[in-house]
Design a protein around this motif. Sequence first.
Motif, PDB file in Angstrom:
ATOM      1  N   GLN A 165     -32.557 -28.794  17.366  1.00 36.58           N
ATOM      2  CA  GLN A 165     -31.192 -29.303  17.441  1.00 36.58           C
ATOM      3  C   GLN A 165     -30.232 -28.327  16.776  1.00 36.58           C
ATOM      4  O   GLN A 165     -30.323 -28.066  15.577  1.00 36.58           O
ATOM      5  CB  GLN A 165     -31.114 -30.665  16.766  1.00 36.58           C
ATOM      6  N   TYR A 166     -29.323 -27.814  17.581  1.00 39.83           N
ATOM      7  CA  TYR A 166     -28.348 -26.846  17.079  1.00 39.83           C
ATOM      8  C   TYR A 166     -27.024 -27.544  16.826  1.00 39.83           C
ATOM      9  O   TYR A 166     -26.756 -28.597  17.403  1.00 39.83           O
ATOM     10  CB  TYR A 166     -28.177 -25.718  18.097  1.00 39.83           C
ATOM     11  N   PRO A 167     -26.180 -26.951  15.977  1.00 38.40           N
ATOM     12  CA  PRO A 167     -24.891 -27.585  15.730  1.00 38.40           C
ATOM     13  C   PRO A 167     -24.086 -27.678  17.021  1.00 38.40           C
ATOM     14  O   PRO A 167     -24.280 -26.868  17.929  1.00 38.40           O
ATOM     15  CB  PRO A 167     -24.220 -26.658  14.712  1.00 38.40           C
ATOM     16  N   ALA A 173     -23.673 -19.875  17.425  1.00 35.64           N
ATOM     17  CA  ALA A 173     -24.754 -19.799  18.424  1.00 35.64           C
ATOM     18  C   ALA A 173     -25.362 -18.403  18.514  1.00 35.64           C
ATOM     19  O   ALA A 173     -26.580 -18.261  18.609  1.00 35.64           O
ATOM     20  CB  ALA A 173     -24.225 -20.226  19.785  1.00 35.64           C
ATOM     21  N   HIS A 174     -24.514 -17.384  18.476  1.00 38.47           N
ATOM     22  CA  HIS A 174     -25.042 -16.026  18.627  1.00 38.47           C
ATOM     23  C   HIS A 174     -25.906 -15.624  17.446  1.00 38.47           C
ATOM     24  O   HIS A 174     -26.857 -14.876  17.581  1.00 38.47           O
ATOM     25  CB  HIS A 174     -23.892 -15.028  18.756  1.00 38.47           C
ATOM     26  N   LEU A 175     -25.533 -16.113  16.287  1.00 38.64           N
ATOM     27  CA  LEU A 175     -26.274 -15.758  15.089  1.00 38.64           C
ATOM     28  C   LEU A 175     -27.582 -16.542  15.026  1.00 38.64           C
ATOM     29  O   LEU A 175     -28.651 -15.993  14.779  1.00 38.64           O
ATOM     30  CB  LEU A 175     -25.417 -16.068  13.867  1.00 38.64           C
ATOM     31  N   LEU A 176     -27.487 -17.836  15.263  1.00 41.89           N
ATOM     32  CA  LEU A 176     -28.675 -18.687  15.146  1.00 41.89           C
ATOM     33  C   LEU A 176     -29.653 -18.421  16.278  1.00 41.89           C
ATOM     34  O   LEU A 176     -30.856 -18.457  16.084  1.00 41.89           O
ATOM     35  CB  LEU A 176     -28.261 -20.157  15.143  1.00 41.89           C
ATOM     36  N   GLY A 177     -29.113 -18.140  17.481  1.00 38.90           N
ATOM     37  CA  GLY A 177     -29.985 -17.886  18.616  1.00 38.90           C
ATOM     38  C   GLY A 177     -30.540 -19.167  19.176  1.00 38.90           C
ATOM     39  O   GLY A 177     -29.965 -20.242  18.994  1.00 38.90           O
ATOM     40  N   TYR A 178     -31.700 -19.083  19.829  1.00 35.05           N
ATOM     41  CA  TYR A 178     -32.290 -20.266  20.426  1.00 35.05           C
ATOM     42  C   TYR A 178     -33.778 -20.042  20.660  1.00 35.05           C
ATOM     43  O   TYR A 178     -34.267 -18.917  20.573  1.00 35.05           O
ATOM     44  CB  TYR A 178     -31.606 -20.628  21.752  1.00 35.05           C
ATOM     45  N   VAL A 179     -34.489 -21.122  20.927  1.00 35.49           N
ATOM     46  CA  VAL A 179     -35.920 -21.032  21.231  1.00 35.49           C
ATOM     47  C   VAL A 179     -36.144 -21.376  22.690  1.00 35.49           C
ATOM     48  O   VAL A 179     -35.291 -21.983  23.332  1.00 35.49           O
ATOM     49  CB  VAL A 179     -36.761 -21.990  20.359  1.00 35.49           C
ATOM     50  N   ASP A 287     -24.039 -22.784  24.610  1.00 38.34           N
ATOM     51  CA  ASP A 287     -24.575 -23.898  23.825  1.00 38.34           C
ATOM     52  C   ASP A 287     -26.090 -23.774  23.714  1.00 38.34           C
ATOM     53  O   ASP A 287     -26.799 -23.951  24.696  1.00 38.34           O
ATOM     54  CB  ASP A 287     -24.207 -25.232  24.481  1.00 38.34           C
ATOM     55  N   PRO A 288     -26.598 -23.448  22.535  1.00 36.03           N
ATOM     56  CA  PRO A 288     -28.054 -23.265  22.407  1.00 36.03           C
ATOM     57  C   PRO A 288     -28.837 -24.546  22.668  1.00 36.03           C
ATOM     58  O   PRO A 288     -30.032 -24.494  22.966  1.00 36.03           O
ATOM     59  CB  PRO A 288     -28.246 -22.781  20.973  1.00 36.03           C
ATOM     60  N   LYS A 296     -32.044 -24.946  32.848  1.00 34.41           N
ATOM     61  CA  LYS A 296     -32.340 -24.938  34.285  1.00 34.41           C
ATOM     62  C   LYS A 296     -32.011 -23.566  34.848  1.00 34.41           C
ATOM     63  O   LYS A 296     -31.163 -22.850  34.310  1.00 34.41           O
ATOM     64  CB  LYS A 296     -31.525 -26.016  34.998  1.00 34.41           C
ATOM     65  N   LEU A 297     -32.667 -23.245  35.938  1.00 34.94           N
ATOM     66  CA  LEU A 297     -32.542 -21.901  36.487  1.00 34.94           C
ATOM     67  C   LEU A 297     -31.091 -21.567  36.842  1.00 34.94           C
ATOM     68  O   LEU A 297     -30.606 -20.473  36.558  1.00 34.94           O
ATOM     69  CB  LEU A 297     -33.441 -21.773  37.724  1.00 34.94           C
ATOM     70  N   ASP A 298     -30.383 -22.530  37.447  1.00 36.53           N
ATOM     71  CA  ASP A 298     -29.016 -22.200  37.866  1.00 36.53           C
ATOM     72  C   ASP A 298     -28.095 -22.033  36.653  1.00 36.53           C
ATOM     73  O   ASP A 298     -27.176 -21.219  36.661  1.00 36.53           O
ATOM     74  CB  ASP A 298     -28.466 -23.241  38.856  1.00 36.53           C
ATOM     75  N   GLU A 299     -28.379 -22.810  35.590  1.00 38.56           N
ATOM     76  CA  GLU A 299     -27.584 -22.630  34.374  1.00 38.56           C
ATOM     77  C   GLU A 299     -27.792 -21.238  33.799  1.00 38.56           C
ATOM     78  O   GLU A 299     -26.864 -20.571  33.364  1.00 38.56           O
ATOM     79  CB  GLU A 299     -27.999 -23.661  33.315  1.00 38.56           C
TER      80      GLU A 299
END
Lengths: 624, 367
Positions: A165-167, A173-179, A287-288, A296-299
């Motif tokens: 869960q990201y803020p 977002a750029h700093l935290l990144g994503y999984v 939005d991470p 989804k692929l299109d996103e």
Amino acid sequence: MLESHSTLRPRESPPSFAPRLGVIALLILLTFAILVSRLWRLQVQEGENLRSLSENNRLRLKRTPPLRGVVYDRQGRVLVDNRPSFNVVLVPEDAPDVRATLHALSDYVPDTTVVRGETLPHNPRRPSYEGVVLAKDVAWSTLVAVEAHQVDIPGVDVEVSTKRQYPPAGLAAHLLGYVGEVNSREMSLFPGYRLGDLIGKFGIEKKWEAELRGQGGGQQIEVDATGKRLRVLGEVEARAGKSLLLTLDRDLQQKAEAALEGREGAIVVLDVHTGDVLAMASRPVFDPNVFARGIKLDEWHSLLADPLHPLSNRAIQGQYPPGSTFKVLMAAAALEKGVITPATRFSCSGGLPFGNHVFHCWKKGGHGSLDLQQAIAQSCDVYFYQVGQRLGINSIAEYARRFGLGQPLGIALDHEAGGVIPDPAWKKEVLNTPWFAGETLSVVIGQGYVTVTPLQMAVVAATIANGGTVYRPRVVRQVTDDESGTVKEYEPEVINKVGLKPETVQLVQAGMRDVVNSPTGTGKKAQLPDILVAGKTGTSQVIAGTRGKGKTLPRQYRDHAWFIAFAPADNPEVAVACLLEHAGEGGGAAAAPVVRQVLADYFALTRGEKPEHAQVRPKVDITS
Amino acid sequence: MLKFDRRLISHLDWLLLLLTLMLLGIGVMAVYSATYQSGHRLSPWATRQLSWAALGLIGMFAAFAIDYRRLENWAYVLYGLSLVLLVLVPVLGSSGGGARRWIGLGFFSVQPSELAKVTLLLVLARDFHRYAPPQGYSLRELIYPAILVAIPAGLVLAEPNLGTAMVLGLLFVSLVFAAGVRLRSFTLAALAGGGVLPLLWHHMKPYQKQRVLSFLNPDSDPLGAGYHMIQSKITVGSGMLWGKGFLQGTQNRLDFLPEKHTDFVFAVVAEEWGFIGTLVLLALYCALLMRLLVIAGKARDRFSALVAVGVAIIVFWQLLINIGMNLGMLPVVGVPLPLLSYGGSSLLTVLIALGLALNVSTRRLLF
């Protein structure tokens, strides 16, 4: 002796050879006897027992993924956390009629991955006792429906997992990144990951994967033919990942992002005495949480195709000509090299003839006669053309590199760009052409081949502010292993000492103070009522000959606006760099007000609240 | 071109060839069963194993057709070549499971560590042949051959490939024993070997340590290697006396077994053919080994005798380590079962080695 090597060999058999062969044969036969007796025990004596274990199936391995580490801001406020997520799964082995179950299930779960009337996709590598996920991250109502109608849908089960869960609103977002789910390339690179495992893909999530991940556990259970658990044979508990304490301040980050809203660009805020990254904003943003729930692929394609590149972290990946912000470096270099003194005056008539070309000042009518402090305050190009000629390209490049330009600073994030500090050797290697003297004049005002990242310019501002120490920008302050209670602290790290005389620092700082506070300064829009701000404007041309054309140009040709600053000017604690991409206005008009806002917010946050702001230790609290 | 002596046919060691082909056949069947998926005629693994077998038989023929005395002269060249390949592995190699072992050769890839077994055997046999003190080797006289082993073994260990490095070491120790060694040197060497173990442990990768630990105490890692061992035992035991029948192995079908077509192929055979089947399989292996020892006993010279013993040693140790692991008696170490496990390089190597034995056996009557 034996070295006599003839084609005809005698039949040589040392007398002891045959008995040893006998011994070897005996040992081999003995080994075979042991193997056969072991086989007898396993297959005949214990055979019945093991056969029933294999038939009733027996042993199952239920894996429990580790809880990923939590990411806190510098005050211990949660930035990234885990939330429970429910998947609807089907265990084929436990469903007497898979088709019927699927049919019934579609009444309760609106969109499963299996369309009504179809059966499960065939996958021979999947054991039939392992659940197939039919719907991921279902809503609460669906969950209740499935639980309530368990009898109608045998074989269907609900599996609890966690989601990152990201803020909201893409904060940091750029700093935290994503999984994301591990792909086959990552699996071959990092052993120990299995299909479906999560792995950091970007930002801190990626760079600090080893710390955040934790260790998966599981249970080896014996179940009967209907899938009912009989007993647990062995268990390994999952170990939660370590939590990170960032240098980031959540509130300041929010403010910095708000100041950038609706624009493209980046803001970096540093603590000048430690290199701590207090805020790092980049716009546009993504939005991470979209990645956390499975993009989804299109996103994904639309993110990639976006001409404004929302996935790119402009603060460390964007490389732009620094424009006039570069002049603070040049002033320091010129004083250190002794090619000018603070009293050296040059006269500006709006241009400097050089070769068969006139190098113009941004001010058409010229600045008249000025000294260095005034030249910084008014950003006189002609003055710095003179400085550049005296310094020469090699000294320019030397000092730029001492300030940390031209190579990545080594922030603990991936994809950090290094920018370019050109010199004759660089040009020979990259372009294979000799250096032209006129190019030095472009470089000294931060044009030409020079490129920097916003992070690098923030470091330059911080270095001027602290008197010449280049700190490696730090994003993670502390790694805490909650399982063992150990804490690893990261100390501020000095990359380089530029080696500046106090008089040099004083004069450059004075020039930057005048940028904001003198009536003729170019950055007056950064003024604060109660705090003395020092700064430097910059306007970097994207293509030649467009100076001052402003917003009439197509976006991609408009100038970038820069402002770098530190404050308070008399006792610096914070440095800011702001870049607005294709702003179409100069740094003084576009970027200075943005930095003013960020500084105002910074002082409101630090002065308004607790003074020991940076010393607060987080309260670590993980609910598992 | 090589002149082909017709007598090579008439003196051919048919028994050895027959045993080889039978085991090869069982291997292809086992790989087929291990990778069988209902609905598919032939699994790609079985097909590939067949083509590897064909290639291996060509290699076997080549190793048979060249006079072994010529091979003795080339021993160092071949050994050097295999060292070059081993050195190239980290440079050109492709990795799998955390280790770099393969070198790609266009349409297929080889593990130089496998080929090193044969070339090492050739140089050792050559050296033990050239210098043979009547009272056996002293420790000092073994330093040079030990270096010959240490170089490839070290390179293989660095890949990391513990199993093959172990086989190289065991080949050396056993061959020294066969060649004749003073009792004193042997004991001392054994003690030194014991001293190396902690060192070896220190250099092992975490996953290798985990395997050893889980062997010593299967409960320590019931999810990882311990799980494999328990599952392997269940698979073997569930075959009972007569087995579940060809393609009927449920353990195998349900993917309980890891690496079932390579390291655990024996368990697949045991599940489907039962105690009777494994007994036949072991009898075939036993016959093969005994035949190799007989060949060694009848060999014309020390070099060829040592080659034949060496081939037997390689086959024996790999068989013991692999089957021991399948039966839960030894730790999980990736050593293929000769002639049965899926894997091109291992098959090629074993067949070349058996080709050498065939060579020795057939030529002893020719000159």
